[in-house]
Design a protein around this motif. Structure first.
Motif, mmCIF file in Angstrom:
data_model
loop_
_atom_site.group_PDB
_atom_site.id
_atom_site.type_symbol
_atom_site.label_atom_id
_atom_site.label_comp_id
_atom_site.label_asym_id
_atom_site.label_seq_id
_atom_site.Cartn_x
_atom_site.Cartn_y
_atom_site.Cartn_z
ATOM 1 N N VAL A 109 1.461 12.443 -3.388
ATOM 2 C CA VAL A 109 1.443 11.450 -2.392
ATOM 3 C C VAL A 109 0.304 11.616 -1.628
ATOM 4 C CG1 VAL A 109 2.615 10.650 -0.335
ATOM 5 C CG2 VAL A 109 3.992 11.036 -2.348
ATOM 6 N N MET A 110 -0.111 12.635 -1.140
ATOM 7 C CA MET A 110 -1.667 12.711 -0.513
ATOM 8 C C MET A 110 -2.737 12.321 -1.505
ATOM 9 S SD MET A 110 -0.679 13.721 2.400
ATOM 10 C CE MET A 110 -2.590 14.293 3.073
ATOM 11 N N LEU A 111 -2.949 12.491 -2.567
ATOM 12 C CA LEU A 111 -3.723 12.052 -3.467
ATOM 13 C C LEU A 111 -3.762 10.734 -3.700
ATOM 14 C CD1 LEU A 111 -6.143 12.830 -5.420
ATOM 15 C CD2 LEU A 111 -4.382 13.064 -7.129
ATOM 16 N N MET A 112 -2.600 9.984 -3.855
ATOM 17 C CA MET A 112 -2.633 8.550 -3.975
ATOM 18 C C MET A 112 -2.812 7.717 -2.706
ATOM 19 S SD MET A 112 1.200 8.354 -6.174
ATOM 20 C CE MET A 112 1.140 6.626 -6.008
ATOM 21 N N LEU A 113 -2.547 8.582 -1.306
ATOM 22 C CA LEU A 113 -2.824 7.726 -0.229
ATOM 23 C C LEU A 113 -4.427 7.845 -0.064
ATOM 24 C CD1 LEU A 113 -1.786 6.634 2.488
ATOM 25 C CD2 LEU A 113 -1.935 9.239 3.239
ATOM 26 N N PHE A 114 -5.054 8.794 -0.231
ATOM 27 C CA PHE A 114 -6.422 8.909 -0.244
ATOM 28 C C PHE A 114 -7.226 8.008 -1.175
ATOM 29 C CE2 PHE A 114 -10.591 10.800 -1.650
ATOM 30 C CZ PHE A 114 -11.246 10.812 -0.236
ATOM 31 N N VAL A 115 -6.906 7.814 -2.309
ATOM 32 C CA VAL A 115 -7.360 7.026 -3.225
ATOM 33 C C VAL A 115 -6.995 5.292 -2.828
ATOM 34 C CG1 VAL A 115 -7.448 5.899 -5.669
ATOM 35 C CG2 VAL A 115 -7.589 8.468 -5.252
ATOM 36 N N ASP A 116 -5.869 5.418 -2.233
ATOM 37 C CA ASP A 116 -5.504 3.789 -1.852
ATOM 38 C C ASP A 116 -6.110 3.405 -0.730
ATOM 39 O OD1 ASP A 116 -4.143 1.415 -1.951
ATOM 40 O OD2 ASP A 116 -2.326 2.137 -0.556
ATOM 41 N N MET A 117 -6.278 4.333 0.210
ATOM 42 C CA MET A 117 -7.160 3.857 1.527
ATOM 43 C C MET A 117 -8.329 3.735 1.089
ATOM 44 S SD MET A 117 -4.825 3.684 3.847
ATOM 45 C CE MET A 117 -3.878 2.848 2.748
ATOM 46 N N THR B 69 0.975 -1.146 0.239
ATOM 47 C CA THR B 69 0.023 0.039 -0.006
ATOM 48 C C THR B 69 0.849 1.134 0.146
ATOM 49 O OG1 THR B 69 -0.043 0.134 2.406
ATOM 50 C CG2 THR B 69 -1.736 -1.266 1.341
ATOM 51 N N VAL B 70 0.294 2.506 -0.382
ATOM 52 C CA VAL B 70 1.143 3.661 -0.381
ATOM 53 C C VAL B 70 1.073 4.140 0.797
ATOM 54 C CG1 VAL B 70 0.947 6.059 -1.181
ATOM 55 C CG2 VAL B 70 -0.127 4.112 -2.433
ATOM 56 N N GLY B 71 0.223 3.647 1.992
ATOM 57 C CA GLY B 71 0.409 4.009 3.267
ATOM 58 C C GLY B 71 1.827 3.528 4.135
ATOM 59 N N GLU B 72 2.377 2.512 3.767
ATOM 60 C CA GLU B 72 3.696 2.012 4.302
ATOM 61 C C GLU B 72 4.812 2.791 3.807
ATOM 62 O OE1 GLU B 72 5.211 -1.901 3.014
ATOM 63 O OE2 GLU B 72 3.155 -1.886 1.693
ATOM 64 N N PHE B 73 4.666 3.678 2.787
ATOM 65 C CA PHE B 73 5.843 4.562 2.173
ATOM 66 C C PHE B 73 5.450 5.974 2.519
ATOM 67 C CE2 PHE B 73 5.433 0.751 -0.559
ATOM 68 C CZ PHE B 73 6.696 -0.053 -0.276
ATOM 69 N N PHE B 74 4.419 6.330 3.231
ATOM 70 C CA PHE B 74 3.881 7.541 3.502
ATOM 71 C C PHE B 74 4.975 8.237 4.294
ATOM 72 C CE2 PHE B 74 1.689 10.738 5.690
ATOM 73 C CZ PHE B 74 1.280 11.555 4.816
ATOM 74 N N LEU B 75 5.266 7.720 5.540
ATOM 75 C CA LEU B 75 6.243 8.607 6.328
ATOM 76 C C LEU B 75 7.650 8.977 5.783
ATOM 77 C CD1 LEU B 75 6.429 9.424 9.425
ATOM 78 C CD2 LEU B 75 6.960 7.180 10.128
ATOM 79 N N PRO B 76 8.060 7.669 5.185
ATOM 80 C CA PRO B 76 9.430 8.198 4.710
ATOM 81 C C PRO B 76 9.621 9.151 3.520
ATOM 82 C CG PRO B 76 9.231 5.688 4.741
ATOM 83 C CD PRO B 76 7.875 6.260 4.956
ATOM 84 N N ILE B 77 8.363 9.135 2.840
ATOM 85 C CA ILE B 77 8.141 10.152 1.747
ATOM 86 C C ILE B 77 8.047 11.563 2.482
ATOM 87 C CG2 ILE B 77 6.789 10.964 -0.137
ATOM 88 C CD1 ILE B 77 6.416 8.189 -1.021
#
Length: 239
Positions: free
Chosen positions: A181-189, A147-155
């Motif tokens: 990244v914020m847009l991808m995170l919202f869609v992925d979640m 998921t994008v969320g697991e890479f969110f904090l390092p980014i």
């Protein structure tokens, strides 16, 4: 004395080997009493006692009559742990400070043991929010996907560090990365929430609990290596 009547001869019992005279009656015993055993009888008694299988309070006897050793019912502790425990039992604390230090060490060891068991997924040491087959399914469902969320904090850390560079082009690029990244995170979640709800209703139709979707999203936003309990499935595995 002359004034007393004479007692009859059989008023008192007479002892004579295997027989005993009691008030005119003759009693016969099956074994010899009031005498020493012979050497042959003593040897036979010792032989019977040595050949008869016996079991203590913790042991048992099998079908063949052999005594089985007792079972401990627990794993054998390491030699260092056993030696340390023995020293603590033998040596009492000298003062209050020593007793407090030992209590701190014991609590620290118990916490480390509980943390290790919790990381391995032992239900006995898990927090209440992580217990149950429902939460186990949610963890495995999230851990089996990237998921994008697991890479969110390092980014985010990289973006924050890039903003300190005094170059306008770098700052604009970092801001663009932030928005993407914020847009991808919202869609992925959002997609993950829909899939989890659908699969959860299929697996647990009678469950009326709440907060399962939020629990899965929070786990999906954590770095994979820092997740507790640790993942038990690999990305791509079927759950």
């Amino acid at each position: 004395m002359a004034g007393q009547a004479s007692q009859p001869e059989n008023a008192y019992p007479k002892r004579c080997g295997h027989r005993r005279m009691v008030y005119g009656q003759r009693l016969t015993y099956s074994v010899g009493v009031f005498r020493r055993r012979s050497d042959s009888e003593t040897a036979d008694a010792h032989t019977d006692a040595s050949t008869t299988p016996t079991a203590d309070a913790n042991g048992h006897t099998d079908a063949d009559g052999h005594v089985q050793p007792p079972r401990k019912g627990r794993p054998t502790p390491k030699r260092s742990e056993a030696e340390k425990a023995r020293k603590e039992r033998v040596k009492p604390p000298l003062n209050r400070r020593e007793a407090m230090r030992r209590d701190r060490e014991r609590i620290r060891a118990e916490r480390a043991r509980a943390r290790t068991a919790m990381a391995s997924g032992d239900e006995r040491y898990l927090l209440k929010r992580d217990q149950g087959p429902e939460r186990k399914f949610l963890r495995d469902y999230v851990d089996a996907r990237r998921t994008v969320g697991e890479f969110f904090l390092p980014i985010i850390i990289v973006v924050l560090l890039g903003n300190f560079i005094p170059i306008p082009a770098v700052n604009v690029f970092m801001m663009t990365v932030w928005l993407v990244v914020m847009l991808m995170l919202f869609v992925d979640m959002a997609i993950l929430s829909i899939r989890i709800k659908k699969e959860f209703r299929k697996r647990f139709p009678d469950d009326t609990g709440r907060g399962h979707t939020f629990y899965a999203i929070m786990r999906a936003m954590q770095i994979r290596r820092l997740r507790l309990p640790k993942p038990t499935v690999k990305p791509g595995d079927l759950v």
